[in-house]
Design a protein around this motif. Structure first.
Motif, PDB file in Angstrom:
ATOM      1  N   ASN A 329       0.850  -1.185   0.000  1.00 29.74           N
ATOM      2  CA  ASN A 329       0.000   0.000   0.000  1.00 29.74           C
ATOM      3  C   ASN A 329       0.891   1.242   0.000  1.00 29.74           C
ATOM      4  N   LEU A 330       0.820   2.046  -1.060  1.00 31.46           N
ATOM      5  CA  LEU A 330       1.734   3.176  -1.253  1.00 31.46           C
ATOM      6  C   LEU A 330       1.105   4.530  -0.975  1.00 31.46           C
ATOM      7  N   ILE A 331      -0.102   4.580  -0.422  1.00 27.67           N
ATOM      8  CA  ILE A 331      -0.768   5.870  -0.255  1.00 27.67           C
ATOM      9  C   ILE A 331      -0.141   6.661   0.887  1.00 27.67           C
ATOM     10  N   ASN A 332      -0.447   7.971   0.903  1.00 33.29           N
ATOM     11  CA  ASN A 332       0.106   8.867   1.913  1.00 33.29           C
ATOM     12  C   ASN A 332      -0.401   8.502   3.302  1.00 33.29           C
ATOM     13  N   HIS A 333       0.450   8.731   4.305  1.00 32.02           N
ATOM     14  CA  HIS A 333       0.069   8.469   5.691  1.00 32.02           C
ATOM     15  C   HIS A 333      -0.510   9.704   6.370  1.00 32.02           C
ATOM     16  N   THR A 334      -0.587  10.799   5.631  1.00 34.86           N
ATOM     17  CA  THR A 334      -1.184  12.032   6.146  1.00 34.86           C
ATOM     18  C   THR A 334      -2.084  12.631   5.072  1.00 34.86           C
ATOM     19  N   GLY A 335      -2.829  13.672   5.434  1.00 38.94           N
ATOM     20  CA  GLY A 335      -3.657  14.365   4.467  1.00 38.94           C
ATOM     21  C   GLY A 335      -4.913  13.598   4.104  1.00 38.94           C
ATOM     22  N   GLN A 336      -5.410  13.854   2.890  1.00 40.90           N
ATOM     23  CA  GLN A 336      -6.674  13.266   2.459  1.00 40.90           C
ATOM     24  C   GLN A 336      -6.635  11.746   2.403  1.00 40.90           C
ATOM     25  N   GLU A 337      -5.482  11.170   2.088  1.00 42.69           N
ATOM     26  CA  GLU A 337      -5.382   9.726   1.915  1.00 42.69           C
ATOM     27  C   GLU A 337      -5.279   8.974   3.244  1.00 42.69           C
ATOM     28  N   THR A 364       1.955  -4.535   3.610  1.00 41.80           N
ATOM     29  CA  THR A 364       3.101  -3.656   3.813  1.00 41.80           C
ATOM     30  C   THR A 364       2.699  -2.250   3.401  1.00 41.80           C
ATOM     31  N   CYS A 365       2.828  -1.301   4.322  1.00 40.16           N
ATOM     32  CA  CYS A 365       2.478   0.099   4.039  1.00 40.16           C
ATOM     33  C   CYS A 365       3.754   0.917   3.898  1.00 40.16           C
ATOM     34  N   PHE A 366       3.822   1.720   2.839  1.00 40.76           N
ATOM     35  CA  PHE A 366       5.003   2.522   2.536  1.00 40.76           C
ATOM     36  C   PHE A 366       4.532   3.866   2.008  1.00 40.76           C
ATOM     37  N   ASP A 367       4.819   4.932   2.735  1.00 39.84           N
ATOM     38  CA  ASP A 367       4.409   6.275   2.324  1.00 39.84           C
ATOM     39  C   ASP A 367       5.339   6.759   1.221  1.00 39.84           C
ATOM     40  N   PHE A 368       4.940   6.482  -0.014  1.00 40.95           N
ATOM     41  CA  PHE A 368       5.797   6.736  -1.177  1.00 40.95           C
ATOM     42  C   PHE A 368       6.200   8.207  -1.271  1.00 40.95           C
ATOM     43  N   HIS A 369       5.235   9.107  -1.172  1.00 38.62           N
ATOM     44  CA  HIS A 369       5.541  10.525  -1.346  1.00 38.62           C
ATOM     45  C   HIS A 369       6.420  11.072  -0.228  1.00 38.62           C
ATOM     46  N   HIS A 370       6.197  10.615   0.993  1.00 37.62           N
ATOM     47  CA  HIS A 370       7.028  11.085   2.105  1.00 37.62           C
ATOM     48  C   HIS A 370       8.449  10.545   2.001  1.00 37.62           C
ATOM     49  N   GLU A 371       8.565   9.263   1.684  1.00 32.76           N
ATOM     50  CA  GLU A 371       9.885   8.641   1.645  1.00 32.76           C
ATOM     51  C   GLU A 371      10.708   9.081   0.439  1.00 32.76           C
ATOM     52  N   CYS A 372      10.037   9.253  -0.699  1.00 38.57           N
ATOM     53  CA  CYS A 372      10.769   9.519  -1.945  1.00 38.57           C
ATOM     54  C   CYS A 372      10.660  10.964  -2.401  1.00 38.57           C
ATOM     55  N   GLY A 373      10.040  11.828  -1.557  1.00 32.86           N
ATOM     56  CA  GLY A 373       9.923  13.233  -1.920  1.00 32.86           C
ATOM     57  C   GLY A 373      11.271  13.907  -2.043  1.00 32.86           C
ATOM     58  N   HIS A 374      11.287  15.046  -2.755  1.00 38.45           N
ATOM     59  CA  HIS A 374      12.517  15.821  -2.972  1.00 38.45           C
ATOM     60  C   HIS A 374      13.591  14.984  -3.660  1.00 38.45           C
ATOM     61  N   ASN A 375      13.127  14.132  -4.609  1.00 38.32           N
ATOM     62  CA  ASN A 375      14.028  13.318  -5.445  1.00 38.32           C
ATOM     63  C   ASN A 375      14.860  12.322  -4.647  1.00 38.32           C
ATOM     64  N   ARG A 376      14.345  11.867  -3.520  1.00 34.14           N
ATOM     65  CA  ARG A 376      15.080  10.864  -2.727  1.00 34.14           C
ATOM     66  C   ARG A 376      14.659   9.457  -3.181  1.00 34.14           C
ATOM     67  N   TRP A 377      14.917   9.162  -4.442  1.00 38.53           N
ATOM     68  CA  TRP A 377      14.478   7.892  -5.011  1.00 38.53           C
ATOM     69  C   TRP A 377      15.254   6.707  -4.449  1.00 38.53           C
ATOM     70  N   ASP A 378      16.408   6.987  -3.843  1.00 42.23           N
ATOM     71  CA  ASP A 378      17.158   5.909  -3.212  1.00 42.23           C
ATOM     72  C   ASP A 378      16.383   5.304  -2.041  1.00 42.23           C
ATOM     73  N   ARG A 379      15.405   6.049  -1.528  1.00 43.82           N
ATOM     74  CA  ARG A 379      14.615   5.554  -0.398  1.00 43.82           C
ATOM     75  C   ARG A 379      13.725   4.372  -0.789  1.00 43.82           C
ATOM     76  N   LEU A 380      13.588   4.107  -2.079  1.00 46.99           N
ATOM     77  CA  LEU A 380      12.852   2.912  -2.488  1.00 46.99           C
ATOM     78  C   LEU A 380      13.531   1.641  -1.975  1.00 46.99           C
ATOM     79  N   SER A 381      14.822   1.761  -1.656  1.00 52.03           N
ATOM     80  CA  SER A 381      15.524   0.609  -1.084  1.00 52.03           C
ATOM     81  C   SER A 381      14.933   0.216   0.270  1.00 52.03           C
ATOM     82  N   VAL A 382      14.327   1.196   0.972  1.00 50.77           N
ATOM     83  CA  VAL A 382      13.672   0.892   2.242  1.00 50.77           C
ATOM     84  C   VAL A 382      12.531  -0.097   2.019  1.00 50.77           C
ATOM     85  N   LEU A 383      11.731   0.168   0.980  1.00 51.13           N
ATOM     86  CA  LEU A 383      10.631  -0.735   0.656  1.00 51.13           C
ATOM     87  C   LEU A 383      11.157  -2.111   0.262  1.00 51.13           C
ATOM     88  N   LEU A 384      12.201  -2.147  -0.568  1.00 52.00           N
ATOM     89  CA  LEU A 384      12.750  -3.431  -0.993  1.00 52.00           C
ATOM     90  C   LEU A 384      13.263  -4.230   0.201  1.00 52.00           C
TER      91      LEU A 384
END
Length: 628
Positions: A329-337, A364-384
């Protein structure tokens, strides 16, 4: 392989009384156990028969047109229409050299040659139904077929459940992914037909994405392979982005359900192959996010619907197909989602014990926008890292070893199950592909796809193309974030392209998707047209008020255009310029307030089939969403 080959080339004849579909031969060298017969359709009575004599006689009487199969037939106000496959393009070969085709063009042929029996109003409605069909096919060449390979099943399923001599391809196809099943009902249910002889005319047609590339020099020249991606979109819960997200039926089928399989074929004969399957789908509970002219209308959880039962039914329906399921589940953990995150987690926590085999479901829940925001795409390794043990445990399917099966499946979702989902699915596919290529000795242990830049570029672009196709079918535009999928980086051009696509999505979701949703409902048989519609019974098309839908948006564009014109135009008096700017600014603000206060009145809503839950009245919209 199907034991009964399908007809790939046919001649289509039409007389005043009949349609004739005359085969030019089977699609493969395998001889058919039955003599070649023509398919006859009586244009007056709609009776369907098979005749060997007519197959010979008609060829001497009338000119013909070449077709590549029968898509089906559909009832409109003026009568039945035959949908014929007019143009196909071969796009590759699957294991054992079985070709796969993309449908480029279809033809709609009326049973009745004239519409003089219709009233003027009926002609208008009939034209709108025809436009729904033609627009649906025109949105892109997304329909695929094979005359010798069952595209609706994964490679693993085909090996676990081989075809018998009595089966024909359409009969054994997975009806979740057969998009012409409703359109073929007249032929499949005809009491005058021998179903075994009808088999070669019945082509199961898939809607989704297929792409293939031959890899000969860029990885290991001594071990070439072919890389294929197949995405199968389900007919269950099929619809458009904002109108159908959150929809879940009584059988647990969710919106935007897509099965994606990557196949690697080694060598020229295709006998050594491996595959890896993933799925995506809407969050499995009842919720809505109907368009109301706001850019992001807040999601609404429908607590008066049986969410617990629907969640359990959904999981129970996919476990037999895919064994163990890991829901990402990749939705935001804050806000509308956030409310959807809490609901999803609550349903999993409180109802897992009700699932037939609770040990086969994980979340498995992973806040994609929070973890990978500001071009921190390396944070996808956290999910892996969170799911790495599942990646190893699930494995992949291989045709070369009897005990090498994929033992589980990842089910990925975000709010749309599009943009974030596409990024994560491509990464999971890369992890599996490295396992597959290592096992077959194509790459050495420890090597990664990134070590082969040319193939890595190809891999990324195929997955980005898959993302764009899935997004166009659901949201009406290419996917967002595909510049990362294509290049591994987020750049300014990609962000600008995402901004443009977001604007186009906004327009389509608010002002076009009601008509497009009606197209889904018409082609899939959720709504059946009656010949007396618009005459003795009212037509649901009368509910679409295009004047109301476009009036205020046009006034708003006029007001904004006037503001820009006044800003750019020189005037002798500053006081006059400011006064005119103030007037047009006030008009723009008033129009905006009216539009967003009564937003649902200006949205193009579907007319053929009621939505899972009606939108709130425009005057009560703000209170309704606040209460949720």
């Amino acid at each position: 392989m199907s034991n009964q080959p399908l007809y790939r080339d046919l001649n289509f004849y039409q007389t005043d009384d009949y349609f004739y579909l005359v085969p030019n031969g089977p699609s493969s060298s395998s001889p058919s156990p039955y003599p070649t017969k023509a398919l006859l359709i009586d244009r007056r009575t709609e009776a369907i028969t098979l005749s060997a004599e007519a197959a010979v006689e008609v060829q001497n009487w009338y000119p013909s047109s070449r077709i590549h199969g029968l898509f089906g037939s559909i009832q409109l106000i003026s009568g039945k229409y035959l949908i014929l496959i007019k143009q196909i393009v071969e796009i590759g070969e699957l294991p054992f050299g079985e070709p796969i085709y993309r449908i480029e063009n279809v033809d709609l042929v009326p049973y009745r040659p004239s519409d003089l029996h219709l009233t003027d109003q009926q002609k208008i409605y009939n034209g709108q139904y025809i436009q729904m069909i033609t627009n649906f096919f025109a949105q892109g060449p997304f329909f695929h077929l094979s005359y010798s390979y069952d595209l609706t099943h994964s490679l693993q399923h085909r090996y676990q459940h081989p075809a018998t001599k009595q089966e024909w391809m359409y009969q054994r196809s997975d009806k979740r992914f057969v998009w012409n099943h409703y359109l073929m009902r007249d032929f499949l249910q005809s009491p005058l037909l021998d179903q075994r002889e009808l088999g070669p005319f019945c082509i199961p047609i898939m809607y989704g994405f297929v792409a293939q590339a031959k890899v000969e020099q860029s990885v290991n020249p001594s071990k070439p392979f072919t890389y294929t991606i197949i995405s199968r979109r389900s007919v269950l819960g099929a619809g458009t982005r904002l109108f159908y997200r959150g929809a879940i039926d009584s059988q647990g089928s969710v919106a935007n359900f897509v099965e994606t399989e990557q196949i690697v074929t080694y060598g020229s004969d295709g006998r050594a192959s491996s595959s890896f399957v993933q799925i995506r789908g809407s969050i499995p509970c009842h919720w809505t996010q109907y368009p109301d002219l706001r850019y992001k209308p807040p999601p609404t959880i429908l607590n008066d619907f049986p969410n617990e039962d629907s969640f359990v039914q959904h999981i129970d329906s996919i476990i037999p197909q895919y064994e163990t399921i890991v829901m990402i589940n990749l939705i935001n953990h804050t806000g509308q989602e956030e409310k959807l995150l809490k609901k999803f987690s609550e349903l999993y926590r409180d109802n897992s014990h009700r699932i037939s085999n609770s040990k086969k479901i994980h979340l498995t829940c992973f806040d994609f926008h929070h973890e990978c925001g500001h071009n921190r795409w390396d944070r996808l390794s956290v999910l892996l890292n969170m799911i790495s043990h599942h990646i190893e445990r699930f494995g992949y399917f291989s045709t070369t070893e009897r005990d090498t099966f994929q033992r589980g499946c990842f089910r990925t979702n975000c709010i749309d199950s599009l943009d974030r989902t596409n990024v994560v699915q491509s990464i999971l596919a890369k992890c599996s592909l490295e396992q597959q290529l290592t096992h077959f000795g194509v790459i050495a242990p420890g090597q990664r796809i990134e070590d082969f830049p040319q193939f890595h570029h190809l891999f990324r672009n195929l997955w980005a193309d898959n993302a764009d196709a899935c997004s166009i079918q659901y949201a009406g535009t290419p996917a967002l974030k595909t510049d990362f999928t294509r290049t591994g980086q987020r750049r300014l051009y990609g962000k600008l392209q995402d901004g443009l696509n977001s604007c186009i999505r906004y327009y389509k979701n608010n002002f076009e998707d009601g008509f497009r949703q009606d197209s889904f409902d018409l082609l899939l048989g959720r709504y059946e047209v009656r010949p007396d519609e618009g005459k003795s019974i009212p037509s649901p098309l009368a509910r679409r008020n295009m004047l109301k839908i476009v009036t205020f948006p046009l006034f708003f564009l006029l007001a904004i255009s006037a503001l820009f014109f006044l800003i750019m135009m020189p005037m002798d008096s500053w006081a006059a310029k400011i006064w005119n700017l103030l007037i047009w600014f006030t008009i723009s603000v008033m129009i905006t307030m009216v539009m967003f206060r009564f937003g649902t009145n200006f949205v193009d809503y579907p007319t053929l089939v009621p939505l899972p839950r009606p939108p709130p009245p425009a005057s009560e919209k703000n209170k309704y969403y606040k209460d949720q």
